[in-house]
Design a protein around this motif. Sequence first.
Motif, PDB file in Angstrom:
ATOM      1  N   ALA B 111       0.817  -1.249  -0.080  1.00  0.00           N
ATOM      2  CA  ALA B 111      -0.142  -0.023  -0.244  1.00  0.00           C
ATOM      3  C   ALA B 111       1.065   1.014  -0.149  1.00  0.00           C
ATOM      4  CB  ALA B 111      -0.860  -0.053   1.239  1.00  0.00           C
ATOM      5  N   ALA B 112       2.008   0.985   0.921  1.00  0.00           N
ATOM      6  CA  ALA B 112       2.819   2.331   0.658  1.00  0.00           C
ATOM      7  C   ALA B 112       3.753   2.455  -0.535  1.00  0.00           C
ATOM      8  CB  ALA B 112       3.901   2.115   1.821  1.00  0.00           C
ATOM      9  N   ALA B 114       2.206   1.873  -3.841  1.00  0.00           N
ATOM     10  CA  ALA B 114       1.126   1.924  -4.784  1.00  0.00           C
ATOM     11  C   ALA B 114      -0.026   3.155  -4.770  1.00  0.00           C
ATOM     12  CB  ALA B 114       0.351   0.720  -5.267  1.00  0.00           C
ATOM     13  N   GLY B 115      -0.328   3.486  -5.589  1.00  0.00           N
ATOM     14  CA  GLY B 115      -1.187   4.848  -5.327  1.00  0.00           C
ATOM     15  C   GLY B 115      -2.541   4.649  -5.626  1.00  0.00           C
ATOM     16  N   GLY B 153      -4.620   0.207   0.028  1.00  0.00           N
ATOM     17  CA  GLY B 153      -3.767   0.916  -1.045  1.00  0.00           C
ATOM     18  C   GLY B 153      -4.342   2.380  -0.983  1.00  0.00           C
ATOM     19  N   ILE B 156      -3.342   4.247   2.657  1.00  0.00           N
ATOM     20  CA  ILE B 156      -2.057   4.471   3.130  1.00  0.00           C
ATOM     21  C   ILE B 156      -1.232   5.323   2.179  1.00  0.00           C
ATOM     22  CG2 ILE B 156       0.228   3.384   3.633  1.00  0.00           C
ATOM     23  CD1 ILE B 156      -1.465   1.153   5.077  1.00  0.00           C
ATOM     24  N   PRO B 157      -0.531   6.611   2.397  1.00  0.00           N
ATOM     25  CA  PRO B 157       0.036   7.285   1.043  1.00  0.00           C
ATOM     26  C   PRO B 157       1.234   6.298   0.540  1.00  0.00           C
ATOM     27  CG  PRO B 157       0.576   8.305   3.332  1.00  0.00           C
ATOM     28  CD  PRO B 157      -0.321   6.988   3.303  1.00  0.00           C
ATOM     29  N   PRO B 158       1.213   6.682  -0.805  1.00  0.00           N
ATOM     30  CA  PRO B 158       0.717   7.763  -1.607  1.00  0.00           C
ATOM     31  C   PRO B 158      -0.640   7.109  -2.143  1.00  0.00           C
ATOM     32  CG  PRO B 158       2.138   6.535  -2.963  1.00  0.00           C
ATOM     33  CD  PRO B 158       2.468   6.062  -1.610  1.00  0.00           C
ATOM     34  N   SER B 159      -1.656   8.175  -2.520  1.00  0.00           N
ATOM     35  CA  SER B 159      -2.972   7.472  -2.973  1.00  0.00           C
ATOM     36  C   SER B 159      -3.371   8.597  -3.897  1.00  0.00           C
ATOM     37  CB  SER B 159      -3.830   7.387  -1.639  1.00  0.00           C
ATOM     38  OG  SER B 159      -5.213   7.504  -1.883  1.00  0.00           O
TER      39      SER B 159
HETATM   40 NA    NA Z   1      -1.010   3.857  -1.232  1.00  0.00          NA
END
Ligand code: NA
Lengths: 316, 436, 172
Positions: B111-112, B114-115, B153, B156-159
């Motif tokens: 998740a950290a 992938a946006g 995903g 959690i940033p990026p998003s």
């Molecule tokens: Na993310």
Amino acid sequence: QEYQWRIQSNLNAGEPGYVALEEKFAQLATDMSGGRIAFEVYPVGALFPIADGLEAVSAGVTEMAVLTGGYYAGKMGPIASLESGVPGSLRTPTERFNFFYKCGFLDLAREAYGAQGVYYFGPQLSPPWDIMSTKPITSKADFDGLKIRSFGLEADWYEKMGASPVFMGGGEIYTALATGVVDAARWASPSGNMNNSFHEVAKYYVQPSPMPVPNNFFAVNQAAWDGLPDDLKAILNEAAVASSLDYIMRSMNNDARAMQEMQEAGVEVSTIPDGEWAAMEAEARELWQAYAEEGDLAARGVEMLNAFLADLGRTE
Amino acid sequence: MPDPVLTTSLLFAGMALFLALGVPIAIALGGLSIGMIYLFWSPMALNMVPIKAFSTASSFEYLAIPLFIFMAAMLQRARVADDLYDTMQTFFGGLRGGLAVGTIVICTLFAAMAGISGAATISMGMIAIPSMLSRGYGKDITLGAIAAGGSLGILIPPSVTMIVYGIVANTSIGKLYAGGLMPGLVIAALFCAYLMLRGWLQPEISGGETLQRYGWREKLASLRGLVLPLVLIVAVMGSILTGIASVSEASAVGAAGAIPCAVILRRCTWAMLREASEDTLHLSCMIFWIIIGATAMSTFYTAMGASRLIEGLVLGLEINRWIILIAMLSILFVMGMLLDTVGIIMITVPIFVPIVVALGFDPVWFGILFIIMMEIGFLTPPFGYNLFYLRGVAPPSIRMTDIYRSVVPFILLMLVAVVLCMVAPGIVMWLPDRLF
Amino acid sequence: MLDTAITALDRVITTLGRAVALLVLVIIAVMIFEMVSRGVFGRSAAWAGDVSAWLLVAFIFLGGPWALARGKFVRVDALHEHFRPMTKAIIDSTVSTLLFAVFAAALLKLGGEFALKSFAMGERSATGSWNGPVWLAKAMMPLGTGFLVLAWLLHLLRLWRDALRPGEAGDA
Ligand code: NA
Ligand code: NA
């Protein structure tokens, strides 16, 4: 009511230009026509991407939209850039208004967009499109090696000064500025830039504006336009002017407020001195003067712009 | 304008009917939307379908989907994924449900990187489903953990979703990024706690009855399996944080990096590259054609004045502000069953955010609740992206009903997280208040 | 006859799909090139963003037919798995085919006009100074949809083969 139109704005709901479209175009036209025409306004991208806005409006996905000519230089040639505004030319909204409505550029724009199956009401004058940067920019030399998000004529201009233009969609700019993928981005006016939170990640606000008086425009599906009686056509044309001016007025206050808020949040104004700026603008002028070679519409556009600048006493 | 209640009911009924009959999802969405546009909007408006389809397929942000799928396909075929699960087994073998917890941890790291959400779900599906099933984990635990973990995903940033929300709602993107981190970790922790509880109650589907314990020598030796995945994760995250890559480009770092991983293990062959590319093609096409159909449907729904329906539902309420808030979240829950995230943001955010502010709630805090509701929407039938993505990667022995059943507890856990964030707003606001 | 048609269609779609699948490697190469060009040499490649996005268009539209033919367009199989081959063949030849036909028709006809318009005006990329031909990317949509129609036909032929000759193994 006899007519029910959908309009897609070029902005998000609640932004000054969106409100001006809702209140000073749609509502005003409904009121002036005694309710014979009514509108439903949608935010940017809700019904189609703005990059293919000409196709969407000419095919009748919506009867009307506010579009931005800069996206269409690849479809229509440089006349689209001249319509949006080119750097190193006009400086104030009044100049721009006169250029369209008193010097005949409106007819040229109508001719150009008419060829795309779109009726061009008129420009929607816009507040400046500015640069925000992660490092101070106070001279032409500071553009050397600068990774700046931009496109079209401006990209060529910055590249001429040694910068490396990077193109990316609106959704990527914030993170790209935050991590350093780009050093600067040319986006909107102060309130628009703040709306995108750029002040959190880019602490320098570059002045003067590279695009001090750009404009979007009101586009209407040709068949929908032809289907209107003359009195409604007149009402819509006047409402477009009212909405355009309303947007500029609203923006002045919003931008001043946004600028103060951003400065309180630590943003510094980074000013390029007059002499330096004049030299930079001369570089930009060379680029769009060359448009005169690229077809009849562009040649007439450049000629018109030069004549108007001469009228203002601003030829070199 | 047609009656929005009528169009909503027709969409719901049509979707439910066609999906139940087993019409391929992308085709059901596309065909139904076109029929509805023709009947209720205008034949000319059908031009919107190819225009939007083109902009979906040429979207730079969506490039992350095929690239992360390719990365996962390479890691799986080079058995990097299997080695990783061996390592986790050695370390957590003594803990029932340990691999499920490990899967949630990897999902959180993903998740950290992938946006967008789909990339993580499908990649983790490829990596984790075979590894977990072959190590004594039940379908239920395996599918649920991946579907739910994959949805982190966008929180959690990026998003990309947060950026869209932030721009439409005129809310600080930095604060949203900071605000999503803790709730994301809280949700991951809730998932882990739940999976350990299941492991304790039902060891037979959480790694088996017999616990394997390993000595420190074996543990140390097995650490080798951790090296390549770790290097890859550091490379992807590092490329973002150092500004070498934009968030979309970082997926290319992962995809390209997976090739040397296979080479180092001496498992990289031309045939394998080709097979990984073919896996990527099949799964990407499945995803994109669903997105193309779903986009047509959301756009139709937006054009039909869905905003007015929502506005009417919320503005009529003149009661306690918390009840209004809960009503808005409930609307998001229902819309999440039917529409995709961008459509929901376009329709509801311009209405909800001014109300939220007028009621005296913090728009950043509401934004995080909103994003969690969107995550839940990935899991709720009839239209839930993650459900379909898992169907696409799971072996044929797994049925759609297995997938539906597996996500129910995780949906409840996310609703618990929403309640936690409402009761203790500090979970959301602590970090943004410190940073900004 | 049925088998000949199935084999021929399968060959066309599989050959196309196999070739298109390799585009993902090209996309990776283009994106890495852009990162290196920008990061190491300080020059962003104006064409890289467009080319990688356009390759994605080709990947999705020209690859879609193979994915469809291989049964990768997922379904909700809760009820579907209990249907007999004949029932499946009937549903897919009626309801699904109707939905497919309107979807494909829109992408083929309107998408075709969209691409033709782009070709007629000689549309160029407006994002940078490289002036790439946008119509090339737009043309992938109607072209791929054309192959998608063939893939659907292939799918129906296989369904009917399985329905009419139970016992023989289906291949998708
Ligand atoms: Na993310
Ligand atoms: Na859902």
